[in-house]
Design an enzyme around this catalytic site. Structure first.
Site, short mmCIF file in Angstrom:
data_model
loop_
_atom_site.label_atom_id
_atom_site.label_comp_id
_atom_site.label_asym_id
_atom_site.label_seq_id
_atom_site.Cartn_x
_atom_site.Cartn_y
_atom_site.Cartn_z
N HIS B 126 0.86 92.11 16.55
CA HIS B 126 -0.42 92.09 17.26
C HIS B 126 -0.37 93.22 18.30
O HIS B 126 0.70 93.57 18.79
CB HIS B 126 -0.54 90.73 17.94
CG HIS B 126 -1.84 90.46 18.63
ND1 HIS B 126 -2.15 90.99 19.85
CD2 HIS B 126 -2.90 89.69 18.26
CE1 HIS B 126 -3.36 90.54 20.23
NE2 HIS B 126 -3.83 89.77 19.28
N ASP B 202 7.36 87.04 19.75
CA ASP B 202 5.95 86.70 19.96
C ASP B 202 5.67 85.47 19.12
O ASP B 202 5.47 85.57 17.90
CB ASP B 202 5.07 87.88 19.55
CG ASP B 202 3.58 87.52 19.60
OD1 ASP B 202 3.26 86.38 19.99
OD2 ASP B 202 2.76 88.37 19.22
N GLN B 205 1.44 82.52 17.39
CA GLN B 205 0.89 81.82 16.23
C GLN B 205 1.84 80.72 15.74
O GLN B 205 1.43 79.85 14.98
CB GLN B 205 0.65 82.81 15.07
CG GLN B 205 -0.38 83.88 15.36
CD GLN B 205 -1.80 83.33 15.41
OE1 GLN B 205 -2.09 82.26 14.87
NE2 GLN B 205 -2.69 84.04 16.07
N LYS B 228 -4.34 78.56 21.95
CA LYS B 228 -4.23 78.44 20.49
C LYS B 228 -3.60 77.11 20.11
O LYS B 228 -3.41 76.84 18.92
CB LYS B 228 -3.38 79.59 19.93
CG LYS B 228 -4.02 80.97 20.03
CD LYS B 228 -3.23 81.98 19.24
CE LYS B 228 -3.42 83.41 19.67
NZ LYS B 228 -4.77 83.95 19.49
N CYS B 370 -6.82 92.56 16.01
CA CYS B 370 -5.90 93.17 16.98
C CYS B 370 -4.59 93.56 16.31
O CYS B 370 -3.51 93.38 16.87
CB CYS B 370 -5.63 92.24 18.16
SG CYS B 370 -7.11 91.80 19.06
#
Lengths: 150, 413
Positions: B126, B202, B205, B228, B370
């Site tokens: 991202h 990261d 998600q 999220k 993104c």
């Protein structure tokens, strides 16, 4: 809620399927300007040929959705053969139809007399505010090219 | 702590958005990879705290302030437990995962990287895990190397040892927001450490949809967002190993992050306060804590089971109904894929797909997500993306397929 038929008018789909004036022009003498829609990644390149104050040719390359592509296609037909002040008036008139007034000179009363022809089909876009940026991408890029030609 | 099976019939009452009607019809929300809807439990916890329990934290002696501080720190403890962090003090609250990753590059990166130092990223990152490193590259000339992808949308680790040779950090996604690919996080952390590099994950998600264990990963720094994972916007998390966070300089300066300020300088507060300058998102922390409670009422293994099942159903249904007219990016194997489906439909532009789907109240994201470098690798300008969460079921997948059918009518195939 406005229906999709307000957005996807037949003339728009026709220009999407068979875009007019696609391609490139040699630079120089033509001027090239690139536009991006940072939200969706659409990219457009406008090639502008101005001879003695008159737009003699415009070509479009790049990729985008049906609204941005058809708007670009119809734009080329609307501006080829017009003088630079006439083209600026058409741009103002079009952006006015998209509910956008910017500082590109004062919108003169004459602008309302400018005929947009097929471009009127795009007025349904205003009912879908997210898509206004799609419809105006080619026009803003054309303005960049015009500014460089000045 | 788990127990309930995820099933929309039983959880429908928890999600007020499911009662929303547009043109008299329900909304099919398939954009949770972008941002999730919120259950009543989260909305109520925030509303109740804001209404009668609100006070600034860490600053005052009165009981309301003490209670608010306790509630805020309670949320931090819940986050720590949720990701199996050894200590709540290793959990830093930020604005979002983007700020967490900027903190890593801006604090750890500035303190440790010089011209020529190497940071390894992947082609599926991202922008939040690319741009801060680009900024460091522009500022001090670090070198970025990239792990490429296989044709099925997994990380191509063939050249990993060479890419990591001499690297100072490997910063990578645990799950792609475009392809849904779940990466081999523990393997990558070990490879980074073997090369003497820091492992930054990261997990934006990943954490909302899977059992997360930062110790089992043996990661060094992990970033994710509240919004999220059924929580509110405005709060994110950076988890880091205590000794690492202790050694990192502060990112933002101001109140709360100091133990002393003099005319000639300042002394930092210990972590996590060192990285929480200014009044933090207090109400949002309460909301994030409630979101974790809610997710834990099912257990993350059940959340994952539900989504893997739904993803398999979606892959099968869309392939069966549209065949070659629909291209789904990313791995077909749901063992290594989360509930994210980026797709191309015939030669329609994703914007047009999304517009037609919206006519049927089907909400999908259209654009570059993104992840423009990944779009270029895929050879597309944009994709349409449907993504799933606890409140989605097979009826939503069917609604997506039915709405795609209607695109055929409008564009005249």
């Amino acid at each position: 809620m406005p229906g999709l038929e307000d957005l996807y008018r037949e003339i728009i789909l026709d220009h999407y399927r068979s875009p007019r004036n696609r391609g490139e022009l040699p630079t120089p003498p033509a001027i090239m300007a690139e536009g991006h829609n940072p939200l969706c990644g659409d990219e457009i390149t406008v090639y502008l040929q101005v001879d003695e104050g008159r737009v003699t040719d415009v070509k479009i390359s790049g990729q985008g959705c049906s609204i941005s592509q058809s708007s670009a296609s119809m734009m080329t037909q609307a501006v080829i053969g017009k003088t630079v002040p006439e083209v600026r008036a058409i741009v103002r008139r079009f952006k006015g139809m998209m509910s956008i007034e910017d500082g590109d000179g004062d919108a003169s009363a004459d602008d309302t007399a400018v005929s947009l022809g097929d471009l009127e089909a795009l007025q349904g876009v205003v009912k879908f505010p997210v898509r206004i940026k799609c419809a105006t991408l080619a026009w803003n890029t054309l303005l960049q090219a015009l500014d460089e030609s000045a | 702590m788990s127990g309930h099976t995820l099933d929309r019939a039983t959880i429908a009452a928890d999600f007020p958005f499911l009662t929303r009607r547009i043109d008299g019809e329900r909304v099919v929300y398939l954009d949770s990879a972008n941002s999730s809807q919120k259950p009543r439990q989260v909305i109520d916890a925030m509303s109740s705290f804001a209404a009668t329990s609100y006070a600034p934290i860490n600053r005052s002696a009165y009981r309301m302030a003490a209670e608010a501080t306790e509630a805020y720190e309670g949320a931090r403890a819940k986050v720590a437990r949720f990701i199996n962090a050894p200590s709540a003090d290793e959990v830093v609250f930020t604005k979002n995962a983007t700020e967490s990753l900027n903190l890593v590059a801006g604090s750890w990166g500035r303190a440790n990287l010089r011209a020529g130092d190497v940071v390894v990223l992947t082609h599926m990152e991202h922008h939040a895990n690319i741009v801060p490193w680009h900024q460091l590259a522009a500022e001090r000339g670090i070198e970025l190397r990239w792990i490429p992808l296989t044709p099925t949308g997994e990380l191509d680790l063939t050249d990993l040892p060479r890419l990591l040779d001499g690297a100072k950090a490997l910063s990578f996604t645990a799950m792609s927001n475009v392809l849904g690919t779940i990466t081999p996080v523990a393997h990558l952390c070990r490879a980074a450490h073997d090369a003497g590099a820091l492992a930054v994950v990261d997990a934006c998600q990943y954490v909302p949809h899977n059992v997360t264990d930062v110790q089992a990963w043996d990661a060094d720094l992990v970033a994710f967002s509240s919004h999220k994972m059924l929580g509110p916007t405005g709060i994110g998390v950076l988890w880091g190993r205590a000794e690492l966070l202790d050694a990192m300089p502060p990112f933002l300066g101001g109140g709360n992050m100091i133990s002393d300020v003099r005319l000639d300088g300042f002394t930092c507060a210990p972590v996590p306060a060192k990285f929480e300058a200014g009044t933090p998102p207090i109400i949002e922390a309460i909301g994030l804590g409630a979101a974790i409670d809610y997710l834990e009422s099912f257990g993350m293994a059940e959340v994952r089971r539900h989504e893997a099942e739904l993803t398999r159903y979606a892959l099968d249904t869309l392939t069966e109904r549209f065949g070659d007219d629909l291209t789904i990016h990313g791995p077909r194997n749901v063992e290594i894929r989360g509930g994210v489906l980026s797709f191309a439909f015939r030669d329609l532009h994703p914007h047009d797909v999304s517009q037609v789907l919206d006519e049927r109240n089907v909400c999908v994201r259209a654009g570059h997500h993104c992840a423009k470098p990944l779009m270029r690798v895929l050879g597309v300008g944009a994709t349409a993306r449907a993504s799933f969460y606890v409140y989605n079921d097979t009826a939503d997948v069917d609604a997506l397929a039915d709405a795609l059918d209607s695109a055929t009518d409008i564009f005249g195939f």
